[in-house]
Motif scaffolding. Structure first.
Motif, PDB file in Angstrom:
ATOM      1  N   HIS A 247       1.121  -1.200  -0.125  1.00  0.00           N
ATOM      2  CA  HIS A 247      -0.148  -0.125  -0.272  1.00  0.00           C
ATOM      3  C   HIS A 247       0.437   1.019  -0.167  1.00  0.00           C
ATOM      4  O   HIS A 247       0.629   2.446  -0.145  1.00  0.00           O
ATOM      5  CB  HIS A 247      -0.929  -0.850   0.839  1.00  0.00           C
ATOM      6  CG  HIS A 247      -2.317   1.118   0.980  1.00  0.00           C
ATOM      7  ND1 HIS A 247      -2.586   1.350   0.157  1.00  0.00           N
ATOM      8  CD2 HIS A 247      -1.905   2.773   2.103  1.00  0.00           C
ATOM      9  CE1 HIS A 247      -3.046   2.383   0.613  1.00  0.00           C
ATOM     10  NE2 HIS A 247      -3.602   2.625   1.565  1.00  0.00           N
ATOM     11  N   GLN A 248       1.676   1.248   0.336  1.00  0.00           N
ATOM     12  CA  GLN A 248       3.260   1.884   0.832  1.00  0.00           C
ATOM     13  C   GLN A 248       4.251   1.695   0.297  1.00  0.00           C
ATOM     14  O   GLN A 248       5.277   2.756   0.273  1.00  0.00           O
ATOM     15  CB  GLN A 248       2.984   2.350   2.385  1.00  0.00           C
ATOM     16  CG  GLN A 248       2.093   3.176   2.580  1.00  0.00           C
ATOM     17  CD  GLN A 248       2.010   4.038   4.470  1.00  0.00           C
ATOM     18  OE1 GLN A 248       1.533   3.312   5.386  1.00  0.00           O
ATOM     19  NE2 GLN A 248       2.408   4.734   4.746  1.00  0.00           N
ATOM     20  N   GLY A 249       4.866   0.488   0.120  1.00  0.00           N
ATOM     21  CA  GLY A 249       5.642   0.875  -0.832  1.00  0.00           C
ATOM     22  C   GLY A 249       5.867   0.795  -1.858  1.00  0.00           C
ATOM     23  O   GLY A 249       4.814   1.065  -3.190  1.00  0.00           O
ATOM     24  N   HIS A 372       4.152   8.461   2.626  1.00  0.00           N
ATOM     25  CA  HIS A 372       3.087   7.878   1.786  1.00  0.00           C
ATOM     26  C   HIS A 372       3.845   7.937   0.253  1.00  0.00           C
ATOM     27  O   HIS A 372       3.660   9.467  -0.123  1.00  0.00           O
ATOM     28  CB  HIS A 372       1.984   7.831   2.049  1.00  0.00           C
ATOM     29  CG  HIS A 372       1.324   6.982   1.176  1.00  0.00           C
ATOM     30  ND1 HIS A 372       1.504   5.903   0.094  1.00  0.00           N
ATOM     31  CD2 HIS A 372       0.031   6.280   1.698  1.00  0.00           C
ATOM     32  CE1 HIS A 372       0.338   5.482  -0.373  1.00  0.00           C
ATOM     33  NE2 HIS A 372      -0.730   5.746   0.932  1.00  0.00           N
ATOM     34  N   TYR A 373       4.477   7.603   0.490  1.00  0.00           N
ATOM     35  CA  TYR A 373       5.582   7.394  -1.439  1.00  0.00           C
ATOM     36  C   TYR A 373       4.488   7.763  -2.299  1.00  0.00           C
ATOM     37  O   TYR A 373       4.756   9.254  -3.323  1.00  0.00           O
ATOM     38  CB  TYR A 373       7.184   6.938  -1.408  1.00  0.00           C
ATOM     39  CG  TYR A 373       7.778   7.875  -2.629  1.00  0.00           C
ATOM     40  CD1 TYR A 373       8.458   8.979  -2.538  1.00  0.00           C
ATOM     41  CD2 TYR A 373       7.322   6.924  -3.468  1.00  0.00           C
ATOM     42  CE1 TYR A 373       9.360   8.967  -3.855  1.00  0.00           C
ATOM     43  CE2 TYR A 373       8.377   7.457  -4.618  1.00  0.00           C
ATOM     44  CZ  TYR A 373       9.323   8.594  -4.608  1.00  0.00           C
ATOM     45  OH  TYR A 373       9.824   8.570  -5.516  1.00  0.00           O
ATOM     46  N   PRO A 374       4.064   6.071  -2.554  1.00  0.00           N
ATOM     47  CA  PRO A 374       3.416   6.220  -4.115  1.00  0.00           C
ATOM     48  C   PRO A 374       2.055   7.490  -3.976  1.00  0.00           C
ATOM     49  O   PRO A 374       1.885   7.135  -5.496  1.00  0.00           O
ATOM     50  CB  PRO A 374       3.219   5.037  -3.760  1.00  0.00           C
ATOM     51  CG  PRO A 374       3.820   3.996  -2.968  1.00  0.00           C
ATOM     52  CD  PRO A 374       3.896   5.676  -2.073  1.00  0.00           C
ATOM     53  N   ASN A 375       1.833   8.193  -2.390  1.00  0.00           N
ATOM     54  CA  ASN A 375       0.272   9.023  -2.186  1.00  0.00           C
ATOM     55  C   ASN A 375       0.949  10.004  -2.226  1.00  0.00           C
ATOM     56  O   ASN A 375       0.066  10.772  -2.151  1.00  0.00           O
ATOM     57  CB  ASN A 375      -0.173   8.652  -1.739  1.00  0.00           C
ATOM     58  CG  ASN A 375      -1.551   9.579  -0.908  1.00  0.00           C
ATOM     59  OD1 ASN A 375      -2.254   9.218  -2.403  1.00  0.00           O
ATOM     60  ND2 ASN A 375      -1.579   9.903  -0.506  1.00  0.00           N
ATOM     61  N   GLY A 376       2.191  10.355  -2.817  1.00  0.00           N
ATOM     62  CA  GLY A 376       2.929  11.657  -2.605  1.00  0.00           C
ATOM     63  C   GLY A 376       2.922  12.709  -1.307  1.00  0.00           C
ATOM     64  O   GLY A 376       2.405  13.504  -1.735  1.00  0.00           O
ATOM     65  N   THR A 377       2.626  12.194  -0.450  1.00  0.00           N
ATOM     66  CA  THR A 377       2.683  12.823   0.389  1.00  0.00           C
ATOM     67  C   THR A 377       3.584  12.550   1.802  1.00  0.00           C
ATOM     68  O   THR A 377       4.219  10.983   1.405  1.00  0.00           O
ATOM     69  CB  THR A 377       1.363  12.901   1.178  1.00  0.00           C
ATOM     70  OG1 THR A 377       1.106  11.334   2.225  1.00  0.00           O
ATOM     71  CG2 THR A 377       0.011  12.639   0.365  1.00  0.00           C
ATOM     72  N   GLU A 378       4.191  13.500   2.276  1.00  0.00           N
ATOM     73  CA  GLU A 378       5.519  13.091   3.347  1.00  0.00           C
ATOM     74  C   GLU A 378       6.297  12.615   3.385  1.00  0.00           C
ATOM     75  O   GLU A 378       6.736  11.802   3.872  1.00  0.00           O
ATOM     76  CB  GLU A 378       4.186  12.748   4.740  1.00  0.00           C
ATOM     77  CG  GLU A 378       2.867  13.477   5.317  1.00  0.00           C
ATOM     78  CD  GLU A 378       2.517  13.162   6.243  1.00  0.00           C
ATOM     79  OE1 GLU A 378       2.194  13.618   7.225  1.00  0.00           O
ATOM     80  OE2 GLU A 378       2.266  11.588   6.733  1.00  0.00           O
ATOM     81  N   ILE A 379       6.859  13.395   2.435  1.00  0.00           N
ATOM     82  CA  ILE A 379       8.069  12.711   1.892  1.00  0.00           C
ATOM     83  C   ILE A 379       9.431  13.569   1.945  1.00  0.00           C
ATOM     84  O   ILE A 379       9.072  15.083   2.012  1.00  0.00           O
ATOM     85  CB  ILE A 379       8.006  12.781  -0.257  1.00  0.00           C
ATOM     86  CG1 ILE A 379       7.126  11.366  -0.029  1.00  0.00           C
ATOM     87  CG2 ILE A 379       9.343  12.318  -0.609  1.00  0.00           C
ATOM     88  CD1 ILE A 379       6.060  11.423  -2.138  1.00  0.00           C
ATOM     89  N   ASN A 380      10.453  13.121   2.195  1.00  0.00           N
ATOM     90  CA  ASN A 380      11.308  14.114   3.079  1.00  0.00           C
ATOM     91  C   ASN A 380      11.377  15.295   3.361  1.00  0.00           C
ATOM     92  O   ASN A 380      11.237  16.416   2.967  1.00  0.00           O
ATOM     93  CB  ASN A 380      12.547  14.502   1.761  1.00  0.00           C
ATOM     94  CG  ASN A 380      13.962  14.475   1.904  1.00  0.00           C
ATOM     95  OD1 ASN A 380      14.823  14.166   3.124  1.00  0.00           O
ATOM     96  ND2 ASN A 380      14.483  15.674   1.181  1.00  0.00           N
ATOM     97  N   THR A 381      10.440  14.796   4.928  1.00  0.00           N
ATOM     98  CA  THR A 381      10.177  15.808   6.173  1.00  0.00           C
ATOM     99  C   THR A 381      10.128  15.326   6.568  1.00  0.00           C
ATOM    100  O   THR A 381      11.192  14.617   6.597  1.00  0.00           O
ATOM    101  CB  THR A 381       8.783  15.848   5.544  1.00  0.00           C
ATOM    102  OG1 THR A 381       8.149  17.382   6.183  1.00  0.00           O
ATOM    103  CG2 THR A 381       8.318  14.582   6.080  1.00  0.00           C
ATOM    104  N   SER A 382       9.544  15.912   7.964  1.00  0.00           N
ATOM    105  CA  SER A 382       9.623  15.608   9.361  1.00  0.00           C
ATOM    106  C   SER A 382       8.085  14.911   9.653  1.00  0.00           C
ATOM    107  O   SER A 382       7.447  15.707   9.310  1.00  0.00           O
ATOM    108  CB  SER A 382      10.296  16.571  10.553  1.00  0.00           C
ATOM    109  OG  SER A 382      11.504  17.232  10.100  1.00  0.00           O
TER     110      SER A 382
END
Length: 402
Positions: A247-249, A372-382
């Protein structure tokens, strides 16, 4: 340029390369974490975050917005809600200062309805045990214990005895074949709530449910190399496994870093609670495949199989989860291997402390976390769970006598 000068330049280039490599390796080998400096750094970050908390129902800092400065705030119902108050309890434990106890209690109490409302997903462990569980552990106040016990009973309502696991998402989620039964690897962490409750006034059946979930997951959630699938879908009536997916991989067949970290942490905890050597052996197997594939600084890319590596984002939260788990696992495994796990945990913690602090312009603790990389959310953040497990790893390092 004559031949002698060319030789000297080549030798100088080689020496510089060697020095850089030695410096990087020495940085990892130097595992003496400055606990005093890290505690001061963390307290400063938490104080800055507290100073900007909005007077609103959504007042729990979850992750940094795209501006890299401001927090996204969520309500008590968000799956990450318990990490924030958990951080405050850990700040109290790290520093001994009463001000953190007061703030931790304030935010924990906001989550109390979770234990009594209809269950919307499996994350009660993350939400309630990280807040009220730490609260009871550090204060002994009976009111906190009652909430944890109520939450455990609520979580148990998601258990399907025909399958043998707790339902993760009791609603329609893409690719989960609703209304069939889905279980995600993250759910391993929530078993600690059930184990604890069974020993502290809850029903014995809570222990049985937790063990069943761990065994069923062990049989269905892993590949031959012991890397984990993110999600497994079962037939809710027969318990038959329908499919293993992500789902998130990056892909169904890939090793999603945080998913593997949940497995490492989860099975280490299950061994602690059961003392069944089967779980200790399995905890080592899921750990070893993770350690074998780490980059040199021991902080994984968000998915070990992303073809964009080394240009893929990291996930410092996975490193924090695994560091915390390995401090514990290293105590259970005898001899050189146990010492190796402990050493790896120290090196991971050192790498996070030296290279993965959040940027100065915000008040988070760790940076370079991927949600959630596939969803484009919260990437390279805190994200607050990265900060929570980093603090937990520091506390485990501290309690082990360093």
């Amino acid at each position: 340029m004559n031949k002698r000068i060319k030789q000297l330049i080549a030798i100088k280039s080689i020496c510089v390369s060697v020095l850089v490599t030695v410096s990087a390796c020495s940085s990892l080998r130097n595992t003496d974490i400055n606990l005093e400096a890290e505690t001061a750094y963390i307290q400063n970050r938490l104080e800055r975050t507290l100073s900007n908390i909005p007077n609103d129902k959504k007042n729990i800092p979850r992750s940094l917005l795209e501006d890299g400065r401001s927090w996204k705030y969520v309500s008590y119902q968000d799956w990450t809600s318990g990490f924030w108050s958990g951080e405050l309890w850990y700040a109290y434990e790290l520093s001994g200062q009463e001000k953190w106890k007061e703030q931790a209690g304030r935010f924990s109490k906001e989550l109390k309805p979770l234990a009594y409302e209809p269950v919307i997903d499996h994350d009660l462990g993350f939400q309630v045990f990280n807040s009220f569980g730490n609260a009871f552990r550090l204060t002994g106040e009976e009111s906190y214990r009652r909430v944890v016990l109520a939450a455990a009973d609520s979580l148990a309502t998601l258990f399907n005895p025909k399958v043998g696991t707790i339902l993760s998402w009791p609603r329609s989620v893409p690719n989960m074949e609703w209304p069939q039964h889905n279980t995600i690897i993250d759910n391993m962490i929530n078993l600690e709530l059930l184990f604890w409750a069974s020993k502290n006034g809850g029903a014995d059946s809570l222990y049985t449910i937790a063990v069943s979930h761990a065994k069923t997951t062990m049989a269905n959630h892993f590949r031959d190399d012991y890397s984990s699938y993110h999600a497994v879908v079962y037939d809710r009536e027969t318990g038959r496994r329908i499919k293993q997916v992500t789902h998130q991989g990056f892909a169904d067949s890939s090793m999603w870093a945080r998913g593997q970290s949940w497995a490492i942490y989860g099975y280490t905890m299950v061994y602690r609670e059961t003392k069944d050597p089967v779980f200790l052996d399995f905890a080592q197997k899921v750990t070893d495949v993770y350690l074998d594939r780490l980059p040199k600084d021991l902080v994984p890319y968000w998915d070990f199989d992303d073809p964009k590596i080394p240009n893929a984002p990291r996930d410092a939260s996975a490193a924090a989860v695994v560091a915390s788990a390995l401090f514990e696992l290293g105590q259970y495994v005898p001899g050189d291997k146990g010492a190796m796990y402990r050493k790896k945990a120290e090196e991971m913690l050192n790498s996070l402390a030296q290279h993965y602090h959040a940027a100065d312009e915000n008040s988070a603790i760790l940076g370079q976390v991927t949600g959630h990389y596939p969803n484009g959310t919260e990437i390279n953040t805190s994200i607050n769970y990265g900060d929570y497990y980093y603090m937990e790893a520091l506390l485990r390092y501290k309690h082990l006598g360093n």
